[in-house]
Design an enzyme around this catalytic site. Structure first.
Site, PDB file in Angstrom:
ATOM      1  N   GLY A 143      50.944  51.420  31.718  1.00 17.41           N
ATOM      2  CA  GLY A 143      50.183  51.448  33.254  1.00 17.41           C
ATOM      3  C   GLY A 143      51.451  52.943  33.498  1.00 17.41           C
ATOM      4  O   GLY A 143      51.295  53.346  34.871  1.00 17.41           O
ATOM      5  N   CYS A 185      44.930  57.646  28.811  1.00 18.97           N
ATOM      6  CA  CYS A 185      45.528  56.480  29.216  1.00 18.97           C
ATOM      7  C   CYS A 185      44.300  55.374  29.253  1.00 18.97           C
ATOM      8  O   CYS A 185      43.637  55.598  29.983  1.00 18.97           O
ATOM      9  CB  CYS A 185      46.464  56.174  29.826  1.00 18.97           C
ATOM     10  SG  CYS A 185      47.530  55.404  30.048  1.00 18.97           S
ATOM     11  N   ASN A 241      44.866  58.686  21.143  1.00 22.61           N
ATOM     12  CA  ASN A 241      46.231  57.855  21.751  1.00 22.61           C
ATOM     13  C   ASN A 241      45.689  56.276  21.112  1.00 22.61           C
ATOM     14  O   ASN A 241      44.827  56.954  20.559  1.00 22.61           O
ATOM     15  CB  ASN A 241      45.342  58.008  23.099  1.00 22.61           C
ATOM     16  CG  ASN A 241      46.190  57.616  24.378  1.00 22.61           C
ATOM     17  OD1 ASN A 241      47.320  56.528  23.737  1.00 22.61           O
ATOM     18  ND2 ASN A 241      46.559  58.305  25.182  1.00 22.61           N
ATOM     19  N   THR A 242      45.542  55.363  21.925  1.00 28.31           N
ATOM     20  CA  THR A 242      45.705  53.521  21.205  1.00 28.31           C
ATOM     21  C   THR A 242      44.125  53.884  21.859  1.00 28.31           C
ATOM     22  O   THR A 242      43.796  54.129  22.414  1.00 28.31           O
ATOM     23  CB  THR A 242      46.473  53.032  22.373  1.00 28.31           C
ATOM     24  OG1 THR A 242      46.563  53.021  23.751  1.00 28.31           O
ATOM     25  CG2 THR A 242      48.030  53.574  21.478  1.00 28.31           C
ATOM     26  N   GLY A 288      49.230  55.728  14.315  1.00 26.03           N
ATOM     27  CA  GLY A 288      50.766  54.397  13.102  1.00 26.03           C
ATOM     28  C   GLY A 288      51.200  55.377  12.433  1.00 26.03           C
ATOM     29  O   GLY A 288      51.260  54.798  11.104  1.00 26.03           O
TER      30      GLY A 288
END
Lengths: 304, 266
Positions: A74, A131, A193-194, A245
């Protein structure tokens, strides 16, 4: 091995090699200085900055999943002022490219941060529109092409350094978002990003993460990230920083072949602090073994 | 280089689900302090990405041996439990800020619960010149370990268990509370499950005794880079998330906020 040409140029910025530490996995870089020679890295994208200091999400903030990691930090950070005044002077003693990753709750905040960083001694600005762990801004900006276009365009007006736009993979069509960033004036794109994910503890029936959901990274997402980099490389003209990854030198080659000019290494830094040096050595070995002397022979070299 | 390969000298079960491993590492044996940990890469399964932080149970500086004690809780620790003498481990460490003895400290109470007994033993081993009283809590007899080790350096060892099969039946903090009402140390040092730490904090409100506690949190890099192993540190109205891996794992008890009654900005 010393004759290998590893240097790449991303939007006019010269990287001695294509390996960049991904934002959020490498602190401000200085945390790693006792473990690796930061001068050997192509670049460092510092931990996500916000206008004001930010506490971040309640713990737990990490959980291991098969071949992956879910995190929900965060954007804990001491704020952009602190970064400029107290971190950057020490970081600048190292010979590596410094990228400031900026995050805002609003268009104004992004612009304000870009303006504040104009005079700072950084090489690039990374606009984080991706994010997944914050309620305002972040991924909610990055999933709407119109929003990506308008934020990119506005921030570009306030930024002095080349602007990289970091994309979220949590979208239906990544090329649409990439094109919006390009049209908005992005000098480069970084992705991915994730992926938004979650984990549940069946004993307590509660989410494992304090934030309930988190961002998935690591080898588990690599095939999807690679596919997205390849798709984006076919439609944009600006350089791509590929990530998702990467744990080995071989995987760097995969991203370069798919069209990335440089790559970011994230999760691997959490596994071992010297992972990037190992990956760099593996990349060099691959080049030597395959008689490739200039890294540009690999970039976009996918045969289909 | 703090990341190094170490050889396993011995790995054996010492209680129900609890194992003790001895490794040989000159660097860790010579430099580690009580409360510090090593960060272990799990071998044989690359899908288990994260290292496991395991606290140091004791060291033998003459022979460069390092003991760790761990509980089998998941896939990673299960693999660790199957490793045998002669196998190698990739470790980082010693990491973290451990316990410390403030000037003038003569008498200490050391408190451990379950797995948290392991790092507490290192305190007694290293600072055995102090006047030490130990308080150890276990689930029951079959989960208890190293009590004889504690007897070597303690003036007295208080024991408790959940089922009463060893020592007092009930929480170890109840025994500590009773003893504190009779006799007070200069310092308390503790490690254990979250409910034990909370009970300890509650008990300490009655007494003016400094206390250091070692925290556990899900961890990433172990060196302060990734900001995932945080704990709220400070006072109710003025706190921040600090990193358990580098600011801790040992903190002053009074500054650790565990009750979750605070708002975050996100």
């Amino acid at each position: 091995m010393e004759n290998l040409k590893l240097n790449v140029n991303v939007a006019g910025v010269h990287f001695k090699n294509p390996l960049i530490a991904a934002s959020g996995t490498f602190g401000f870089g200085l945390e790693y200085k006792d473990y690796i020679d930061l001068n050997q890295l192509g670049g460092i994208s510092v931990t996500g900055l916000t206008l004001e200091p930010r506490k971040g999400n309640p713990p737990p903030r990490i959980v291991e999943t098969p071949s992956g990691i879910l995190n929900s930090v965060g954007l804990q950070n001491p704020g952009v002022e602190y970064f400029i005044e107290s971190v950057l002077p020490e970081l600048k003693q190292y010979n590596t490219i410094i990228i400031a990753n900026i995050n805002g709750n609003s268009l104004d905040e992004y612009c304000h941060m870009a303006s504040r960083l104009q005079q700072a001694d950084i090489h690039m600005l990374e606009l984080n529109l991706s994010c997944p762990n914050v309620k305002q801004g972040g991924v909610s900006f990055g999933t709407d092409p119109k929003m990506v276009y308008s934020i990119t365009k506005a921030v570009k007006k306030h930024s002095y350094q080349p602007l990289v736009v970091k994309l979220t993979p949590n979208v239906t069509d990544i090329t649409e978002i990439a094109l919006a960033a390009q049209q908005g004036g992005a000098d480069a794109i970084s992705l991915v990003n994730t992926f938004l994910g979650m984990a549940i503890d069946v004993k307590t029936r509660r989410p494992v993460l304090g934030n309930i959901t988190g961002g998935l990274s690591g080898p588990a997402i690599k095939p999807i990230a690679l596919r997205m980099v390849w798709q984006v490389s076919k439609v944009v003209d600006i350089p791509i920083i590929g990530m998702g990854g990467i744990m080995t030198g071989q995987e760097v080659v995969e991203f370069l072949l798919a069209g990335a000019t440089a790559v970011s290494v994230g999760t691997a830094n959490l596994v071992s602090p010297n992972s990037m040096i190992e990956i760099l050595n593996e990349l060099k070995n691959y080049m030597v073994n395959n008689k490739i002397f200039d890294i540009h022979e690999l970039i976009g070299g996918l045969i289909v | 280089m703090y990341r190094h390969s170490v050889e396993i000298i011995e790995n054996k079960k010492i209680a129900s689900n609890i194992y003790k491993m001895t490794i040989i590492s000159n660097h860790v044996a010579q430099t580690a302090n009580p409360g510090q940990f090593i960060h272990i890469k799990i071998p044989y399964d690359e899908s288990l990405l994260l290292r496991r932080p395991i606290s140091i149970n004791g060291v033998n500086r003459d022979q460069n041996l390092v003991d760790i004690v761990y509980q089998v809780v998941g896939k990673g620790t299960k693999i660790l439990s199957h490793l045998v003498t002669g196998e190698k481990l990739d470790i980082l460490g010693p990491l973290g800020r451990g316990f410390w003895i403030p000037k003038g400290t003569k008498k200490i109470y050391i408190v451990g619960g379950g797995c948290g007994v392991a790092p507490i033993r290192f305190i007694g081993e290293r600072w055995n010149h102090l006047d030490i009283t130990s308080f150890l809590g276990f689930r029951g007899q079959s989960w208890a370990y190293q009590i004889d080790e504690f007897e070597k350096f303690s003036i007295k060892v208080f024991l408790s268990s959940d089922d009463g099969s060893i020592g007092f039946k009930g929480p170890i903090i109840s025994l500590l509370d009773k003893q504190l009402s009779i006799d007070k140390p200069d310092l308390i040092m503790a490690c254990g499950p979250i409910h034990m730490i909370k009970a300890l904090q509650k008990t300490l409100i009655k007494y003016d005794i400094p206390c250091q506690i070692s925290l556990e949190e899900r961890m990433g890099c172990g060196i302060g880079g990734c900001l995932v192993c945080t704990c709220a540190i400070g006072s109710k109205n003025n706190w921040n998330y600090k990193k358990v891996c580098t600011h801790g794992p040992v903190f002053w008890s009074e500054e650790v906020i565990l009750d979750g009654e605070f708002e975050t900005k996100c």
